[in-house]
Design an enzyme around this catalytic site. Sequence first.
Site, PDB file in Angstrom:
ATOM      1  N   LYS A  90       0.961  -1.113  -0.118  1.00  0.00           N
ATOM      2  CA  LYS A  90      -0.009   0.006   0.286  1.00  0.00           C
ATOM      3  C   LYS A  90       0.991   1.316   0.035  1.00  0.00           C
ATOM      4  CE  LYS A  90      -0.410  -0.398   5.141  1.00  0.00           C
ATOM      5  NZ  LYS A  90      -1.099  -0.818   6.207  1.00  0.00           N
ATOM      6  N   TYR A 110      13.563  30.965   8.767  1.00  0.00           N
ATOM      7  CA  TYR A 110      12.426  31.427   8.909  1.00  0.00           C
ATOM      8  C   TYR A 110      12.367  31.491  10.600  1.00  0.00           C
ATOM      9  CZ  TYR A 110      10.527  31.386   4.526  1.00  0.00           C
ATOM     10  OH  TYR A 110      10.190  31.197   2.830  1.00  0.00           O
TER      11      TYR A 110
END
Length: 376
Positions: free
Chosen positions: A39, A258
């Site tokens: 998956k 940042y």
Amino acid sequence: MALTSGLGGQLSIDLGALARNWRALDKVSAGALTGAVVKADAYGTGITMASKALHAAGARFFFTATVDEGMAVRAAVPDAHIFILNGLYPGAANLYVRQNLMPVLSSMAMLEEWLAKCLERNEAYPSAFHFDTGMNRLGFRLNEASIVRDRVQSLGYAPQMIMSHLACADQPNHEKNRTQLALFGSVMTQFPGVPASLANSAGLMTGRDYHFQMVRPGIALYGGRAVNGRKNPMAPVVTLHVPILQIKEARTGESVGYGASHALSRDSRLAVLGHGYADGFLRSLSASNTRPGGKVVIRGKVCPVIGKVSMDQVTVDITELGHDIPNPGEGAEVLGNVLDVDDQGDAAGTIGYEILTSLKGRYNRNYIGDGNLPPG
Ligand SMILES: *Cc1c(COP(=O)(O)O)cnc(C)c1O
């Protein structure tokens, strides 16, 4: 290692290691069939290539979450037996039948829709039944087991397999494992002769009691840690190198990134990498003065992240490399022999599974080998 692709990083997937991991798990669970959970694009490694390699290693039973993933496996491996773990999507039964996909049925609504399709076509299309033994995720509730049994018996229908899923198998001593094992045993008595499956990777490693007729490993195939607090026996499958874009010197007290949340405590040499959270280097790998973050390997040395991880870049401290200054274009290793998916997962406050399934997008991917191993 110089990176020349116009994309961000170089993601290498070792299909030989994937195949060897499947073989190793198949040995551990000798006596049970060993499936392969593919998956989420085979945990980020590429569902088509991974499924082919697993098939070459000997896998015949594949598990996906969605129908689309099942169709990808069908295209890659024509003779695969494919189970769709998310079950039967309402209105989609024809698609499963056409692609020869087996839904893992987990509710009365799913069961009735599947049986209606079987009756309409007068065909016992195969499926599996999922019973919830304590996770409260997908699955029939235990008190529905006899209702399900009576319903399918009345039609002469039998599932290919019954299954359940362990909530705490990564902690082998957790008492919930024993509880779920016992409850699953009580479901099995209602479906005598039907093959049973309980174990994911960790369950497989926990012991024979959990193997039954089919095991369903995922993470261990891809080299991830299944069981906590033990040495991981699996071979790493994924290697990731990302480009160094720029080297710069910065002074004590200057901030990086940042939010200016990380101030340098010494004069430093920094490397800015072309790799960010949009590439799967999770923002939680950011560092500040109070909390260390992720790491990468440059010129064989582990270098810590400085400041916040940006979308497309991250800055690391390479002061410790001294005069061994790397060149722009050179690769920094994010995943490899020194740091693996679980090291990055631990640093990010998550699990290796999430690191692997976050490796999307801007990579030049290359596959090593093809899963064909010497017989044995
Ligand atoms: C994902 C999944 C697996 C595989 O689990 P791993 O921990 O990756 O081995 C097995 N069974 C079910 C139902 C799953 O959802």
